[in-house]
Design a protein around this motif. Structure first.
Motif, mmCIF file in Angstrom:
data_model
loop_
_atom_site.group_PDB
_atom_site.id
_atom_site.type_symbol
_atom_site.label_atom_id
_atom_site.label_comp_id
_atom_site.label_asym_id
_atom_site.label_seq_id
_atom_site.Cartn_x
_atom_site.Cartn_y
_atom_site.Cartn_z
ATOM 1 N N MET A 65 0.822 -1.214 0.000
ATOM 2 C CA MET A 65 0.000 0.000 0.000
ATOM 3 C C MET A 65 0.857 1.264 0.000
ATOM 4 S SD MET A 65 -3.071 -1.223 0.105
ATOM 5 C CE MET A 65 -2.448 -2.693 -0.734
ATOM 6 N N GLN A 66 2.168 1.102 0.090
ATOM 7 C CA GLN A 66 3.046 2.269 0.209
ATOM 8 C C GLN A 66 3.096 3.113 -1.062
ATOM 9 O OE1 GLN A 66 6.926 0.807 1.335
ATOM 10 N NE2 GLN A 66 6.485 1.015 3.512
ATOM 11 N N ARG A 67 3.333 4.398 -0.853
ATOM 12 C CA ARG A 67 3.759 5.313 -1.916
ATOM 13 C C ARG A 67 5.120 5.830 -1.481
ATOM 14 N NH1 ARG A 67 1.410 9.802 -3.059
ATOM 15 N NH2 ARG A 67 2.062 9.660 -5.206
ATOM 16 N N PRO A 68 6.202 5.129 -1.872
ATOM 17 C CA PRO A 68 7.532 5.430 -1.350
ATOM 18 C C PRO A 68 7.936 6.890 -1.565
ATOM 19 C CG PRO A 68 7.544 3.355 -2.546
ATOM 20 C CD PRO A 68 6.211 3.992 -2.790
ATOM 21 N N GLY A 69 8.313 7.546 -0.465
ATOM 22 C CA GLY A 69 8.713 8.946 -0.540
ATOM 23 C C GLY A 69 7.585 9.885 -0.893
ATOM 24 N N THR A 116 7.228 8.015 3.849
ATOM 25 C CA THR A 116 6.423 7.262 2.890
ATOM 26 C C THR A 116 4.940 7.512 3.117
ATOM 27 O OG1 THR A 116 8.081 5.536 2.598
ATOM 28 C CG2 THR A 116 5.799 4.925 2.168
ATOM 29 N N ALA A 117 4.238 7.761 2.031
ATOM 30 C CA ALA A 117 2.779 7.884 2.091
ATOM 31 C C ALA A 117 2.163 6.513 1.825
ATOM 32 C CB ALA A 117 2.300 8.912 1.077
ATOM 33 N N GLY A 118 0.833 6.460 1.788
ATOM 34 C CA GLY A 118 0.221 5.161 1.554
ATOM 35 C C GLY A 118 -1.246 5.244 1.206
ATOM 36 N N THR A 119 -1.774 4.114 0.753
ATOM 37 C CA THR A 119 -3.184 4.014 0.347
ATOM 38 C C THR A 119 -3.820 2.859 1.117
ATOM 39 O OG1 THR A 119 -2.508 2.643 -1.539
ATOM 40 C CG2 THR A 119 -2.802 5.005 -1.939
ATOM 41 N N ARG A 120 -3.927 3.027 2.427
ATOM 42 C CA ARG A 120 -4.415 1.970 3.312
ATOM 43 C C ARG A 120 -5.821 1.499 2.935
ATOM 44 N NH1 ARG A 120 -2.649 3.629 8.583
ATOM 45 N NH2 ARG A 120 -4.016 5.402 8.222
ATOM 46 N N GLN A 121 -6.602 2.354 2.271
ATOM 47 C CA GLN A 121 -7.986 1.997 1.942
ATOM 48 C C GLN A 121 -8.074 0.816 0.975
ATOM 49 O OE1 GLN A 121 -6.370 4.766 1.048
ATOM 50 N NE2 GLN A 121 -7.060 5.606 -0.919
ATOM 51 N N PHE A 122 -6.964 0.481 0.333
ATOM 52 C CA PHE A 122 -6.980 -0.637 -0.606
ATOM 53 C C PHE A 122 -6.488 -1.941 0.022
ATOM 54 C CE2 PHE A 122 -6.173 3.065 -3.577
ATOM 55 C CZ PHE A 122 -7.487 3.150 -3.995
ATOM 56 N N ALA A 123 -6.140 -1.922 1.296
ATOM 57 C CA ALA A 123 -5.569 -3.113 1.937
ATOM 58 C C ALA A 123 -6.527 -4.299 1.894
ATOM 59 C CB ALA A 123 -5.161 -2.798 3.371
ATOM 60 N N ARG A 124 -7.769 -4.096 2.319
ATOM 61 C CA ARG A 124 -8.714 -5.212 2.370
ATOM 62 C C ARG A 124 -9.065 -5.746 0.985
ATOM 63 N NH1 ARG A 124 -13.443 -3.101 4.949
ATOM 64 N NH2 ARG A 124 -14.359 -5.142 4.509
ATOM 65 N N PRO A 125 -9.368 -4.891 0.004
ATOM 66 C CA PRO A 125 -9.666 -5.439 -1.326
ATOM 67 C C PRO A 125 -8.524 -6.254 -1.918
ATOM 68 C CG PRO A 125 -10.351 -3.151 -1.201
ATOM 69 C CD PRO A 125 -9.607 -3.433 0.048
ATOM 70 N N LEU A 126 -7.295 -5.781 -1.763
ATOM 71 C CA LEU A 126 -6.171 -6.514 -2.332
ATOM 72 C C LEU A 126 -5.877 -7.782 -1.546
ATOM 73 C CD1 LEU A 126 -3.652 -3.820 -3.605
ATOM 74 C CD2 LEU A 126 -5.182 -5.291 -4.901
ATOM 75 N N ALA A 127 -6.094 -7.752 -0.234
ATOM 76 C CA ALA A 127 -5.916 -8.965 0.553
ATOM 77 C C ALA A 127 -6.899 -10.038 0.102
ATOM 78 C CB ALA A 127 -6.090 -8.664 2.039
ATOM 79 N N ARG A 128 -8.147 -9.623 -0.164
ATOM 80 C CA ARG A 128 -9.145 -10.581 -0.648
ATOM 81 C C ARG A 128 -8.741 -11.132 -2.009
ATOM 82 N NH1 ARG A 128 -12.926 -6.508 1.389
ATOM 83 N NH2 ARG A 128 -13.333 -5.819 -0.748
ATOM 84 N N ALA A 129 -8.239 -10.268 -2.866
ATOM 85 C CA ALA A 129 -7.829 -10.714 -4.205
ATOM 86 C C ALA A 129 -6.673 -11.703 -4.119
ATOM 87 C CB ALA A 129 -7.433 -9.502 -5.055
ATOM 88 N N ALA A 130 -5.701 -11.421 -3.236
ATOM 89 C CA ALA A 130 -4.551 -12.322 -3.083
ATOM 90 C C ALA A 130 -4.985 -13.669 -2.521
ATOM 91 C CB ALA A 130 -3.503 -11.676 -2.183
ATOM 92 N N ALA A 131 -5.946 -13.647 -1.589
ATOM 93 C CA ALA A 131 -6.463 -14.903 -1.041
ATOM 94 C C ALA A 131 -7.098 -15.741 -2.148
ATOM 95 C CB ALA A 131 -7.473 -14.618 0.061
ATOM 96 N N ALA A 132 -7.827 -15.087 -3.029
ATOM 97 C CA ALA A 132 -8.463 -15.793 -4.139
ATOM 98 C C ALA A 132 -7.445 -16.273 -5.165
ATOM 99 C CB ALA A 132 -9.493 -14.891 -4.803
#
Length: 281
Positions: free
Chosen positions: A203-207, A213-229
């Motif tokens: 989720m990082q946006r390096p620098g 580092t910034a980040g896009t934490r709001q995408f953590a759950r959707p991508l975790a679900r996708a990786a599980a699938a």
């Protein structure tokens, strides 16, 4: 396909047909008291959700954006604190090594030695980690293709180790952005080693915040679900009791309730896949 099984401790095995492994804890050791508090929290989540968990925290964040960034207590004090967390909670422990000189001491305490993404091609570092006899998790560099990770596994196999596994944490996409190619999971798993998805670091946006580092934490759950699938053997997530006040990666660490919800969703998807596979067989 099934990957090989890796024994972390006598009670914790992952890969193959074993349950998913969860690697969780704060980004960095902020203090002994905080590390112990987070260890107890992670152990509680493990007991609640009946999952295999390895506690993680870095004793030294050697690759921070700014020279003024908090790095942690260092090798000696950090390993003492991690040993205390291990004794207090009974959880296996993971942390990073950045230099070959750290490997032996780290191997005396850690159950998994992690090689950071920026150092994933450092042969001497991988060799030193493997020689400890502990499991070695190598983060795929943001600059590597999935195909190139076979060379990392080959280094471990040359030393007779089948305890090296890979962690996907996204690939550089232009400046200050990472993307996760879901094709990378079956591609890397085809080499036989377990693959872990690093939810929070991807989720990082390096620098992206100038000196941090910034980040896009709001995408953590959707991508975790996708990786599980997509099929992975484990999940890495950084958890902090108050992410807004974290001394490292505050833009991407998960609060405890978000972590619990994410894990539940992962387990539900895994159960659905197992049911589907059972019907097909």
């Amino acid at each position: 396909m099934k990957t090989r099984r890796i024994e972390i401790t006598k009670d914790v095995v992952f890969g193959g047909d074993a349950p998913p492994l969860f690697i969780a804890g704060p980004c960095v050791i902020e203090s002994r008291d905080h590390a112990l508090k987070m260890g107890e929290l992670v152990a509680q989540i493990a007991a609640e959700l009946r999952i295999n968990v390895v506690f993680k925290a870095s004793y030294d964040k050697a690759n921070r954006t700014s020279i003024h960034s908090f790095r942690g207590p260092g090798l000696e004090e950090g390993l003492r604190i991690l040993a205390d967390v291990k004794k207090s909670t009974g959880l296996p422990i993971l942390s990073d090594v950045h230099e070959t000189s750290q490997a032996h001491a780290a191997g005396e305490v850690l159950d998994i030695i992690q090689i950071p993404a920026f150092l994933c091609r450092q042969t001497d570092l991988i060799v030193a980690a493997v020689k400890t006899g502990k499991a070695v998790g190598v983060k795929k560099g943001q600059f590597l293709s999935p195909e190139e990770t076979k060379n990392i596994l080959d280094k471990g196999e040359e030393l007779g180790s089948g305890k090296v596994f890979l962690t996907e944490r996204g690939s550089s996409f232009g400046y200050q952005n990472l993307v996760v190619d879901m094709r990378s999971f079956p591609m890397m798993r085809a080499y036989g080693a377990p693959v872990v998805y690093d939810i929070t670091h991807s989720m990082q946006r390096p620098g992206g915040a100038g000196t941090e580092t910034a980040g896009t934490r709001q995408f953590a759950r959707p991508l975790a679900r996708a990786a599980a699938a997509a099929g992975v053997d484990g999940f890495f997530m950084e958890i902090h009791d108050d992410p807004s006040k974290a001394k490292s990666d505050r833009a991407t660490q998960l609060d405890p309730e978000t972590a619990r919800r994410t894990i539940r969703e992962i387990l539900a998807i895994r159960a659905a896949l197992e049911e589907s596979n059972a019907l097909e067989s």
